[in-house]
Motif scaffolding. Structure first.
Motif, mmCIF file in Angstrom:
data_model
loop_
_atom_site.group_PDB
_atom_site.id
_atom_site.type_symbol
_atom_site.label_atom_id
_atom_site.label_comp_id
_atom_site.label_asym_id
_atom_site.label_seq_id
_atom_site.Cartn_x
_atom_site.Cartn_y
_atom_site.Cartn_z
ATOM 1 N N ILE A 149 0.838 -1.191 0.000
ATOM 2 C CA ILE A 149 0.000 0.000 0.000
ATOM 3 C C ILE A 149 0.879 1.250 0.000
ATOM 4 O O ILE A 149 2.079 1.175 0.260
ATOM 5 N N LEU A 150 0.262 2.396 -0.285
ATOM 6 C CA LEU A 150 0.990 3.661 -0.326
ATOM 7 C C LEU A 150 0.604 4.586 0.815
ATOM 8 O O LEU A 150 1.334 5.532 1.108
ATOM 9 N N ASN A 151 -0.530 4.351 1.457
ATOM 10 C CA ASN A 151 -0.929 5.225 2.559
ATOM 11 C C ASN A 151 -0.233 4.823 3.850
ATOM 12 O O ASN A 151 0.045 3.645 4.097
ATOM 13 N N VAL A 152 0.053 5.824 4.653
ATOM 14 C CA VAL A 152 0.762 5.585 5.912
ATOM 15 C C VAL A 152 0.406 6.714 6.870
ATOM 16 O O VAL A 152 0.084 7.830 6.434
ATOM 17 N N SER A 153 0.443 6.456 8.169
ATOM 18 C CA SER A 153 0.130 7.508 9.140
ATOM 19 C C SER A 153 1.408 8.057 9.755
ATOM 20 O O SER A 153 2.381 7.333 9.966
ATOM 21 N N GLY A 154 1.379 9.349 10.029
ATOM 22 C CA GLY A 154 2.531 10.028 10.601
ATOM 23 C C GLY A 154 2.724 11.379 9.946
ATOM 24 O O GLY A 154 2.150 11.656 8.886
ATOM 25 N N LEU A 245 4.154 -8.578 5.823
ATOM 26 C CA LEU A 245 3.079 -7.658 6.212
ATOM 27 C C LEU A 245 3.606 -6.262 6.565
ATOM 28 O O LEU A 245 2.984 -5.247 6.214
ATOM 29 N N LEU A 246 4.722 -6.198 7.273
ATOM 30 C CA LEU A 246 5.280 -4.897 7.628
ATOM 31 C C LEU A 246 5.904 -4.209 6.422
ATOM 32 O O LEU A 246 5.835 -2.986 6.297
ATOM 33 N N TYR A 247 6.511 -4.986 5.547
ATOM 34 C CA TYR A 247 7.036 -4.365 4.323
ATOM 35 C C TYR A 247 5.910 -3.664 3.577
ATOM 36 O O TYR A 247 6.034 -2.494 3.170
ATOM 37 N N ASN A 248 4.806 -4.353 3.381
ATOM 38 C CA ASN A 248 3.698 -3.803 2.600
ATOM 39 C C ASN A 248 3.150 -2.511 3.187
ATOM 40 O O ASN A 248 2.799 -1.588 2.447
ATOM 41 N N ALA A 249 3.058 -2.456 4.521
ATOM 42 C CA ALA A 249 2.382 -1.333 5.171
ATOM 43 C C ALA A 249 3.317 -0.246 5.686
ATOM 44 O O ALA A 249 2.891 0.907 5.825
ATOM 45 N N MET A 250 4.600 -0.581 5.952
ATOM 46 C CA MET A 250 5.454 0.382 6.638
ATOM 47 C C MET A 250 6.764 0.690 5.929
ATOM 48 O O MET A 250 7.521 1.559 6.370
ATOM 49 N N ILE A 251 7.053 -0.007 4.837
ATOM 50 C CA ILE A 251 8.229 0.317 4.024
ATOM 51 C C ILE A 251 7.797 0.768 2.629
ATOM 52 O O ILE A 251 8.242 1.813 2.134
ATOM 53 N N ASN A 252 6.907 0.005 2.008
ATOM 54 C CA ASN A 252 6.458 0.348 0.652
ATOM 55 C C ASN A 252 5.932 1.781 0.520
ATOM 56 O O ASN A 252 6.184 2.431 -0.503
ATOM 57 N N PRO A 253 5.220 2.343 1.511
ATOM 58 C CA PRO A 253 4.723 3.714 1.353
ATOM 59 C C PRO A 253 5.816 4.763 1.190
ATOM 60 O O PRO A 253 5.546 5.871 0.715
ATOM 61 N N PHE A 254 7.054 4.426 1.545
ATOM 62 C CA PHE A 254 8.145 5.392 1.484
ATOM 63 C C PHE A 254 9.055 5.197 0.270
ATOM 64 O O PHE A 254 10.081 5.869 0.139
ATOM 65 N N LYS A 255 8.709 4.266 -0.618
ATOM 66 C CA LYS A 255 9.640 3.897 -1.681
ATOM 67 C C LYS A 255 9.939 5.025 -2.652
ATOM 68 O O LYS A 255 10.965 4.987 -3.343
ATOM 69 N N ASN A 256 9.077 6.038 -2.736
ATOM 70 C CA ASN A 256 9.345 7.187 -3.611
ATOM 71 C C ASN A 256 10.109 8.302 -2.917
ATOM 72 O O ASN A 256 10.481 9.293 -3.558
ATOM 73 N N LEU A 257 10.335 8.164 -1.611
ATOM 74 C CA LEU A 257 10.962 9.233 -0.843
ATOM 75 C C LEU A 257 12.476 9.237 -1.034
ATOM 76 O O LEU A 257 13.140 8.214 -0.851
#
Length: 487
Positions: A149-154, A245-257
């Motif tokens: 996913i691409l959405n993330v909180s913070g 599961l953590l890759y999908n939700a907590m690493i993937n959202p930052f891949k464009n950063l």
């Protein structure tokens, strides 16, 4: 609000927004192309305007996602200019304010990386010294997902006693030393969770594409009932060890950063693994680099600290064999390992003195990434041993001992062991002679192997003149199952 659409029309009035990792107060990675991404009206034009460069116009795709790339200048020492970044589309404008240009690092791993500033030794006094508005912090909210996913909180915040008290202490001390030395803004992004396992941070297809990792981590999970459960964001000690599961939700959202690199402190949850862990870390690092598309960025990690795991037996060495596997990760390009054997607490899985850990990571980055070759970052590293009758003469790689060997308490070096051909190790006496260590034991008349700090929870004292601890080692290559030690 979304528009009401007639058949055949294209939605051009959808809410315009930046991607979740892009918020006010962020640090933009200097001297590197910066990706600006988010959502707009489907197939609409989006103008990206930064106050440091010319505007760029891009077109959103059929789902409304857009992505544009703008150049970012090199940061100048002492320049803490606040910048603005805007996106304009369909009559709407969104603006990010109070942006700085500097260095951005991801901080990830499990509980010793998550360990907060409010928990460190002398926390009250340490927090009083954390008012640094040019250091920015992003604390990622916990989430899990079966698919990337691409959405993330913070959101990004200026560093202050209030904002940093719940932030990674290792991350803060790392960033503070970089900030003091580089004199540029520093952005620190924590994304991780306590008790998490390495396999949780790997993409599913990477695990599936490796026979060993598939058999050890992925296939058993997919065969279990756990893989059929509905995934939500709630924490459990078991869920943070599940693959991908953590890759999908907590690493993937930052891949464009845009980032400079990653610091990592993890391993306790994989302590029973050996080759699978090293392989998983290799694959994790290389897959992150591929997904982020920013080359072989630096990846610096922490070797797990001494801990007894409720077994008070000074001869046990299973954790030492795991640390040995961790050391092998550093064979990968642009990686390095930080040692914590001297600042651990034998009966505390979460040592409170995190400052040396963060600062050693920063020293590694200063030397290897920022080319400050006068910054020491290596502790004494075993080179070879010569057996002369009853004694073992241990030599270290010269550049790791710098101007000499010493101990942090003025006593003789601790936690050396010798073994003869029977492969039984006994505690041994050690003394420093110049740049070598002389090791002897009355119980081993003809030694053939030497080990140092190669047990589960030795809090060590051997270091070089710069206060960097010696790396645990063994000269033998005997099988772990046949490991024999005696008091």
């Amino acid at each position: 609000m979304n528009s009401i659409m007639l058949a055949g029309q294209i939605d051009t009035v959808s809410v315009l927004k930046f991607a979740d990792p892009l918020t006010d107060n962020m640090v933009v990675q200097q001297n590197k192309a910066f990706t600006v991404w988010g959502n707009a009206g489907r197939e609409s034009e989006v103008v990206i305007k930064a106050d440091w460069t010319s505007p760029v116009t891009v077109k959103a795709d059929k789902k409304g996602g857009f992505k544009g790339i703008i150049p970012v200048p090199e940061a100048k020492k002492g320049d803490f200019t606040k910048h603005r970044l805007s996106i304009i589309s369909g009559g709407q404008t969104k603006v990010l304010n109070n942006i700085l240009i500097g260095e951005v690092w991801i901080c990830s791993g499990q509980s010793n990386m998550q360990f907060a500033m409010k928990e460190v030794v002398h926390a009250a006094e340490e927090l009083k010294k954390t008012d640094h508005p040019n250091i920015r912090l992003f604390n990622t909210g916990l989430n899990f997902s079966n698919t990337p996913i691409l959405n993330v909180s913070g959101h990004w915040q200026e560093c202050s006693p209030e904002t940093v008290e719940g932030f990674s202490a290792v991350g803060y001390y790392f960033g503070k030393k970089l900030y003091d030395r580089l004199k540029v803004p520093v952005g620190l992004l924590f994304t991780g969770i306590g008790a998490s396992a390495c396999q949780a941070y790997l993409p599913r297809e990477v695990l599936a594409g490796d026979r060993l990792l598939d058999s050890v981590y992925l296939a058993p999970y997919l065969r279990s009932g756990k893989s059929k459960e509905k995934i939500d964001g709630g924490f459990s000690f078991e869920k943070v060890t599940r693959p991908y599961l953590l890759y999908n939700a907590m690493i993937n959202p930052f891949k464009n950063l845009s980032i400079r690199g990653v610091i990592w402190y993890q391993g306790e949850s994989n302590r029973k693994d050996r080759l699978p862990y090293t392989r998983a870390m290799y694959k994790m690092i290389t897959s992150w680099r591929e997904k982020f598309g920013q080359g072989n960025f630096p990846f610096y990690y922490v070797q797990v600290a001494p801990f007894f795991y409720d077994q008070e037996d000074p001869a046990l060495a299973d954790y030492a064999f795991f640390r040995e596997q961790q050391e092998k990760i550093s064979k990968l390009d642009h990686t390095a390992m930080v040692v914590t054997m001297d600042v651990g607490e034998a009966k505390n899985l979460h040592p409170k003195d995190k400052k040396p850990v963060g600062e050693r990571l920063a020293g590694t980055a200063l030397h290897k990434t920022y080319n400050d070759l006068d910054e020491p970052y290596l502790g004494p590293h075993f080179q070879h041993v010569v057996f002369e009758g009853k004694k073992a003469v241990v030599s270290f790689i010269p550049e790791t001992i710098l101007s000499g060997l010493t101990t942090n308490d003025g006593k003789a070096p601790k936690f050396f062991q010798l073994a003869g051909k029977d492969q039984v190790f006994y505690p041994a006496a050690a003394k420093i002679e110049g740049n070598k260590i002389i090791v002897t034991s009355k119980r081993v008349k003809s030694p053939v192997a030497v080990r140092y700090a190669f047990t589960n929870y030795p809090v060590t004292n051997l270091e070089n003149s710069n206060g960097l601890p010696a790396v645990p080692f063994r000269s033998d290559r005997w099988d772990e199952k046949g490991n024999n030690m005696k008091d």
